[in-house]
Design a protein around this motif. Structure first.
Motif, mmCIF file in Angstrom:
data_model
loop_
_atom_site.group_PDB
_atom_site.id
_atom_site.type_symbol
_atom_site.label_atom_id
_atom_site.label_comp_id
_atom_site.label_asym_id
_atom_site.label_seq_id
_atom_site.Cartn_x
_atom_site.Cartn_y
_atom_site.Cartn_z
ATOM 1 N N ARG A 1 -9.919 8.192 -4.616
ATOM 2 C CA ARG A 1 -10.413 6.981 -4.000
ATOM 3 C C ARG A 1 -9.332 5.892 -3.956
ATOM 4 N NH1 ARG A 1 -15.342 8.289 -6.578
ATOM 5 N NH2 ARG A 1 -14.733 7.041 -8.416
ATOM 6 N N THR A 2 -8.486 5.865 -5.003
ATOM 7 C CA THR A 2 -7.381 4.897 -5.002
ATOM 8 C C THR A 2 -6.414 5.164 -3.854
ATOM 9 O OG1 THR A 2 -7.538 4.686 -7.407
ATOM 10 C CG2 THR A 2 -5.465 3.958 -6.357
ATOM 11 N N PRO B 1 0.821 -1.233 0.000
ATOM 12 C CA PRO B 1 0.000 0.000 0.000
ATOM 13 C C PRO B 1 0.841 1.263 0.000
ATOM 14 C CG PRO B 1 -0.061 -1.078 2.130
ATOM 15 C CD PRO B 1 0.605 -2.018 1.197
ATOM 16 N N LEU B 2 1.973 1.255 0.659
ATOM 17 C CA LEU B 2 2.812 2.445 0.650
ATOM 18 C C LEU B 2 3.338 2.726 -0.758
ATOM 19 C CD1 LEU B 2 4.907 2.181 3.956
ATOM 20 C CD2 LEU B 2 3.189 3.912 3.355
ATOM 21 N N ALA B 3 3.729 1.666 -1.468
ATOM 22 C CA ALA B 3 4.212 1.864 -2.834
ATOM 23 C C ALA B 3 3.105 2.429 -3.726
ATOM 24 C CB ALA B 3 4.740 0.544 -3.389
ATOM 25 N N ALA B 4 1.894 1.863 -3.588
ATOM 26 C CA ALA B 4 0.778 2.352 -4.401
ATOM 27 C C ALA B 4 0.413 3.788 -4.042
ATOM 28 C CB ALA B 4 -0.433 1.439 -4.207
ATOM 29 N N LEU B 5 0.376 4.090 -2.735
ATOM 30 C CA LEU B 5 0.047 5.434 -2.290
ATOM 31 C C LEU B 5 1.096 6.437 -2.755
ATOM 32 C CD1 LEU B 5 -1.888 7.206 -0.669
ATOM 33 C CD2 LEU B 5 -0.573 6.635 1.380
ATOM 34 N N CYS B 6 2.343 6.072 -2.667
ATOM 35 C CA CYS B 6 3.427 6.963 -3.123
ATOM 36 C C CYS B 6 3.325 7.202 -4.626
ATOM 37 C CB CYS B 6 4.786 6.370 -2.773
ATOM 38 S SG CYS B 6 5.173 6.423 -1.013
ATOM 39 N N ALA B 7 2.974 6.140 -5.382
ATOM 40 C CA ALA B 7 2.847 6.302 -6.835
ATOM 41 C C ALA B 7 1.732 7.275 -7.185
ATOM 42 C CB ALA B 7 2.585 4.944 -7.484
ATOM 43 N N VAL B 8 0.564 7.144 -6.494
ATOM 44 C CA VAL B 8 -0.554 8.045 -6.758
ATOM 45 C C VAL B 8 -0.178 9.478 -6.404
ATOM 46 C CG1 VAL B 8 -2.913 8.652 -6.066
ATOM 47 C CG2 VAL B 8 -2.292 6.260 -6.479
ATOM 48 N N LEU B 9 0.426 9.678 -5.234
ATOM 49 C CA LEU B 9 0.792 11.034 -4.821
ATOM 50 C C LEU B 9 1.857 11.629 -5.731
ATOM 51 C CD1 LEU B 9 0.855 10.572 -0.939
ATOM 52 C CD2 LEU B 9 -0.943 11.605 -2.345
ATOM 53 N N SER C 1 -4.429 1.760 7.537
ATOM 54 C CA SER C 1 -5.118 1.963 8.807
ATOM 55 C C SER C 1 -5.613 0.640 9.384
ATOM 56 C CB SER C 1 -6.303 2.919 8.594
ATOM 57 O OG SER C 1 -7.051 3.060 9.788
ATOM 58 N N ALA C 2 -6.112 -0.245 8.500
ATOM 59 C CA ALA C 2 -6.569 -1.554 8.982
ATOM 60 C C ALA C 2 -5.415 -2.355 9.574
ATOM 61 C CB ALA C 2 -7.218 -2.316 7.830
ATOM 62 N N LEU C 3 -4.264 -2.273 8.907
ATOM 63 C CA LEU C 3 -3.105 -2.993 9.436
ATOM 64 C C LEU C 3 -2.686 -2.430 10.788
ATOM 65 C CD1 LEU C 3 -0.842 -5.080 9.128
ATOM 66 C CD2 LEU C 3 0.463 -3.371 7.852
ATOM 67 N N ALA C 4 -2.707 -1.113 10.914
ATOM 68 C CA ALA C 4 -2.366 -0.505 12.201
ATOM 69 C C ALA C 4 -3.373 -0.899 13.268
ATOM 70 C CB ALA C 4 -2.300 1.018 12.050
ATOM 71 N N SER C 5 -4.658 -0.996 12.891
ATOM 72 C CA SER C 5 -5.678 -1.406 13.852
ATOM 73 C C SER C 5 -5.441 -2.837 14.319
ATOM 74 C CB SER C 5 -7.061 -1.272 13.208
ATOM 75 O OG SER C 5 -8.064 -1.726 14.100
ATOM 76 N N ASP C 6 -5.065 -3.713 13.376
ATOM 77 C CA ASP C 6 -4.776 -5.098 13.761
ATOM 78 C C ASP C 6 -3.592 -5.166 14.721
ATOM 79 O OD1 ASP C 6 -6.830 -6.069 12.298
ATOM 80 O OD2 ASP C 6 -5.616 -6.680 10.565
ATOM 81 N N LEU C 7 -2.560 -4.384 14.432
ATOM 82 C CA LEU C 7 -1.390 -4.383 15.318
ATOM 83 C C LEU C 7 -1.759 -3.844 16.697
ATOM 84 C CD1 LEU C 7 1.370 -3.155 12.833
ATOM 85 C CD2 LEU C 7 1.056 -5.451 13.739
ATOM 86 N N LEU C 8 -2.653 -2.830 16.730
ATOM 87 C CA LEU C 8 -3.093 -2.309 18.019
ATOM 88 C C LEU C 8 -3.877 -3.361 18.789
ATOM 89 C CD1 LEU C 8 -3.354 0.072 19.967
ATOM 90 C CD2 LEU C 8 -5.381 0.803 18.703
ATOM 91 N N ASP C 9 -4.745 -4.086 18.092
ATOM 92 C CA ASP C 9 -5.469 -5.165 18.765
ATOM 93 C C ASP C 9 -4.508 -6.216 19.307
ATOM 94 O OD1 ASP C 9 -7.936 -4.047 18.354
ATOM 95 O OD2 ASP C 9 -8.293 -5.106 16.461
ATOM 96 N N GLN D 1 -5.690 2.802 -0.318
ATOM 97 C CA GLN D 1 -4.393 2.366 0.214
ATOM 98 C C GLN D 1 -4.177 2.869 1.637
ATOM 99 O OE1 GLN D 1 -2.737 0.171 -1.387
ATOM 100 N NE2 GLN D 1 -4.053 0.326 -3.232
ATOM 101 N N ALA D 2 -4.656 4.105 1.906
ATOM 102 C CA ALA D 2 -4.532 4.632 3.263
ATOM 103 C C ALA D 2 -5.392 3.830 4.234
ATOM 104 C CB ALA D 2 -4.933 6.113 3.281
ATOM 105 N N GLU D 3 -6.602 3.427 3.771
ATOM 106 C CA GLU D 3 -7.453 2.611 4.628
ATOM 107 C C GLU D 3 -6.818 1.242 4.892
ATOM 108 O OE1 GLU D 3 -11.061 2.589 2.459
ATOM 109 O OE2 GLU D 3 -11.858 4.414 3.434
ATOM 110 N N ARG D 4 -6.126 0.725 3.883
ATOM 111 C CA ARG D 4 -5.450 -0.563 4.087
ATOM 112 C C ARG D 4 -4.366 -0.441 5.151
ATOM 113 N NH1 ARG D 4 -2.601 -4.180 -0.714
ATOM 114 N NH2 ARG D 4 -1.992 -5.946 0.618
#
Length: 841
Positions: free
Chosen positions: A152-153, A128-136, A162-170, A157-160
């Motif tokens: 939206r693209t 997701p970071l690679a995709a987000l960096c490419a879009v930006l 965020s979901a990973l960070a949420s899982d790590l927090l859990d 990627q940002a939501e993805r």
């Protein structure tokens, strides 16, 4: 026997039992030896050896877990958590070993999870970071317009992320145990429809089939956590389903609660991996249909545990082949539960850690490493056979062919297992040892035989280590008795080799049946035929209680000595010095002045000897008040010591003298060469003094031996002179050892007792003086010479001898030659003590 004390639950009790067992064994063995008339010099070492053996056998099980833990801890410090220790005992050490294994499993699981976390999270963040960096980057460069689709693209990627960070927090909450349930009445249909709606938002091309029985099913649970559980299960199922596949979601009431199932049409989960997928980061490989971080199912198990339920994988319903997750919940949750840290799933059982290094490595250090010498059953059995042979032959017999056979068997076993058996030095020593051992049946004089056997032992240990220096020979001699301790681990490995053979039981059974058959039929035939009985009596010794005990002690002693030498042969210690060479002194005078002063003392002494030669006996008597015989006897011992000390002075000076210039070499050769030449004159003077004293007071065994020793020292001085020519003495220690053994062999070859007797007989014929009492103490080797005395005094010399009745194993050349002469003279009726006293000194 290492597990005999495993059931004892206290280390203190074990130590007490160990001490009691060792003391009891020592007391029993000593008592048996005393009752059997075993001499103390034989009983003591055997008793100590057996007590140490029992201690070793009983203590090895007590200390091996500690050694294994030490080795395992060292491997864990290097990052290897796969080692396990043997934990069979019930005492504190066994409990510690089991706790250590548990700790190793936990650390291994944590280390594996840490590595997977780094790998998986890095992989999940990169996409997701690679995709987000490419879009930006496209937006920043103007390549793409900030239209809703592009945004939206980026948002996806940002939501993805965020979901990973949420899982790590859990996951962090799981470990910290900080989450508390907030329960309420939850309609299951509404919950599942909301979870399916979120799953459809991911855009995966799958269909969802939701069924709830009954449709009005409601449960008491934490709505947020339960939604998180279903969402994770649906996400996992949709990710592994093929395009156009169906994810089936069902909920139904059960007799004691309710059940939730999520199934897909994917490749399924192999039975071997069904437990691991619920571990943190417990993903499958891509070829197995895996992917993701592996946190979703671990969190699903955590939520299930919070609600008191059970989650597991079950076989899919035919004909489906996909994965099928089943969660069983209780009807009610009694009270809100605090989470507990997720238990770590134990790692698979691993093989025990390899055996650690023997404990005595710390005692012997670099001097004698164990070097992993494998156990050798054949060597142990061969040494045992030599001990049995010695027990059958040696007791109640004098020196003879039997003794030589035992020595030959022992030497053959030791040489056969020696790693240096092909060395020319070892073979030369072996040849000399055989010749020295042959004196047991060639000579009756025990003093020369014992000296030859001692020389043979020195040659044996020097050959086993293939030594080259005097310190190496000394250390080799020390290593032989120390092998009784150093070889215990090797002996244990050999014993395990015996028990490890699959045919060992049959071999033992065969041996026992063979012995029984020989004993039964042997007794029958011996009772039926007198000739056969005589043959049996000649081969089989008398085995009454006292004889059996003595023979048992001899077997243990001889077998143990040979076994110790065999271990030295298999694993020689590092006897050659490995340190830095000697440092020469800074100035020449530091070594030269002492040597020149010693030279001066030798010159003054030789001048005194010259004055005696030219002044004659009268000069000696007028100057010292001593007769010439007294004068020469007074200084012989001192001259022998001076000769030996000269060799020490030469050795020390040669080590400390610098050799950088030709002048240094000239002074070294000149001063030490002069000292050696003066020493040779002293040797000649000492030998002449002993000759004069023997002519005056008679010849004895000790005086002859000292003569040989002084001559050998003179030979060593000649060797030092030869080494000084090339300043190379590496060959000298071996030459000294071999020449010393050869000197003893030559002394035995001249028949020393006969030589002493002959010179005393010649002196008697010349002077009429002789020491009859001393001649009576000589061995049978001297009888042929003593029998040449006149008939009126021959009994004075032969009265100390007795007729012998030797069997063939006790046959000895000296006694054999003496028997006819003793049979002729001894029955004659004694001797005239008056005439003997008149002729005595």
């Amino acid at each position: 026997m290492s597990g005999v004390l495993d059931q004892v639950t206290s280390v203190k009790v074990k130590l007490g039992l160990l001490v009691a067992a060792s003391v009891t064994v020592a007391w029993v063995v000593a008592a048996i030896g005393a009752a059997g008339g075993v001499p103390y010099w034989l009983s003591l070492p055997v008793t100590v050896a057996l007590a140490l053996g029992v201690t070793q056998l009983l203590a090895v099980g007590m200390t091996s877990p500690l050694r294994e833990m030490t080795a395992a801890a060292q491997r864990m410090a290097r990052g290897d958590y796969s080692t396990r220790v043997t934990a069979t005992s019930s005492d504190e050490v066994g409990q510690l070993a089991r706790a250590f294994n548990s700790m190793a499993e936990d650390l291994g699981a944590v280390d594996r999870q840490r590595r997977e976390l780094v790998a998986n999270v890095s992989h999940e963040l990169r996409t997701p970071l690679a995709a987000l960096c490419a879009v930006l980057e496209n937006l920043a460069d103007g390549v793409a317009e900030p239209d809703p689709a592009t945004l939206r693209t980026a948002l996806a990627q940002a939501e993805r992320l965020s979901a990973l960070a949420s899982d790590l927090l859990d996951l962090a909450r799981v470990d910290a145990g900080e989450t508390q349930l907030s329960t309420a009445e939850v309609p299951v249909v509404v919950l599942l429809e909301e979870a399916v709606a979120e799953a459809r938002a991911t855009g995966r091309d799958v269909r969802y089939d939701v069924r709830v029985t009954p449709p009005t099913l409601g449960v008491v649970a934490d709505p947020a956590r339960l939604l998180q559980l279903v969402t994770n299960l649906l996400d996992n199922a949709s990710r592994h389903s093929p395009t156009g596949g169906v994810v089936r979601v069902s909920a139904a009431a059960t007799s004691d609660g309710w059940r939730l199932e999520v199934a897909d049409d994917g490749p399924g989960i192999p039975a071997a991996h069904r437990e691991r997928i619920f571990e943190r980061f417990g993903t499958l490989t891509d070829t197995e249909g895996g992917g993701g971080t592996g946190l979703g199912l671990a969190i699903a198990r955590w939520v299930t545990d919070l609600h008191g339920g059970v989650i597991h994988v079950v076989d899919p319903e035919p004909p489906s082949t996909g994965a099928r997750m089943r969660v069983d919940f209780p009807t009610d949750i009694e009270e809100p539960l605090m989470t507990q840290p997720t238990p770590v799933v134990p790692a698979p059982t691993l093989p025990p850690v390899p055996a650690p290094e023997p404990a005595m490595d710390s005692l012997f250090g670099r001097f004698w490493p164990d070097a992993g010498v494998p156990g050798n059953v054949r060597a142990v059995l061969a040494c045992f056979g030599v001990g049995v042979l010695a027990a059958l032959i040696l007791p109640f017999r004098g020196l003879g062919i039997g003794t030589f056979l035992v020595l030959l068997a022992a030497g053959g076993v030791i040489l056969g297992f020696s790693v240096n058996r092909r060395s020319p030095f070892t073979l030369a020593c072996a040849g000399l040892c055989v010749l020295l051992a042959a004196t047991t049946f060639l000579r009756d004089a025990e003093w020369i035989v014992v000296l030859c056997l001692m020389a043979g032992g020195a040659l044996c240990v020097a050959a086993l280590v293939n030594g080259r220096t005097l310190p190496a020979f000394v250390l080799a001699g020390i290593a032989w008795p120390l092998a009784a301790l150093r070889g215990l681990p090797w002996l244990a490995r050999s014993a395990r080799g015996v028990s490890g053979h699959g045919s060992s039981a049959s071999a033992v059974r065969t041996g026992l049946l063979s012995l029984l058959g020989v004993a039964v039929f042997g007794l029958l035939f011996a009772s039926a035929d007198a000739i056969f009985a005589e043959w049996v009596s000649a081969l089989v010794p008398d085995l009454d209680l006292g004889s059996f005990v003595l023979r048992a002690f001899v077997a243990v002693a001889v077998g143990g000595v040979v076994l110790a030498a065999t271990y030295v042969a298999l694993n020689p210690p590092r006897v050659e010095p490995t340190g830095a060479t000697a440092r020469p002194v800074a100035h020449r005078y530091e070594w030269l002045v002492p040597v020149l002063l010693v030279d001066a003392v030798f010159v003054v002494f030789l001048a005194a000897q010259a004055s005696v030669i030219f002044g004659g006996h009268g000069y000696v008597e007028s100057t010292t008040g001593l007769t010439y015989a007294e004068y020469v006897h007074q200084g012989f011992g001192q001259l022998t010591v001076a000769t030996a000390l000269t060799l020490l002075v030469v050795w020390a000076a040669a080590r400390k003298a610098p050799r950088e210039t030709s002048a240094d070499l000239a002074w070294l050769r000149g001063s030490l060469g002069l000292l050696c030449v003066l020493t040779l004159v002293v040797v000649a003077s000492a030998l002449y003094r002993m000759h004069v004293y023997q002519e005056a007071y008679g010849f004895t065994q000790l005086r002859l031996l000292v003569d040989v020793f002084e001559a050998w020292l003179g030979l060593l001085v000649l060797g030092v002179l030869a080494a000084g020519v090339r300043l190379d003495a590496t060959w000298l220690p071996r030459t000294a050892l071999l020449s010393g053994a050869t000197s003893l062999l030559l002394l035995a070859a001249i028949n020393p007792d006969a030589w002493v007797a002959q010179h005393n007989v010649d002196r008697y014929e010349d002077t009429g003086k002789v020491d009859w009492f001393y001649l009576q103490q000589l061995s049978a080797d001297a009888v042929p010479v003593l029998a040449t005395l006149p008939d009126d005094v021959v009994g004075c010399a032969l009265s100390g001898h007795e007729l012998e009745d030797d069997d063939w194993l006790e046959w000895n050349l000296g006694r054999h030659r003496a028997q006819p002469l003793l049979e002729e003279w001894l029955p004659a009726g004694g001797y005239d003590s008056t005439s003997c006293a008149a002729a005595s000194d």
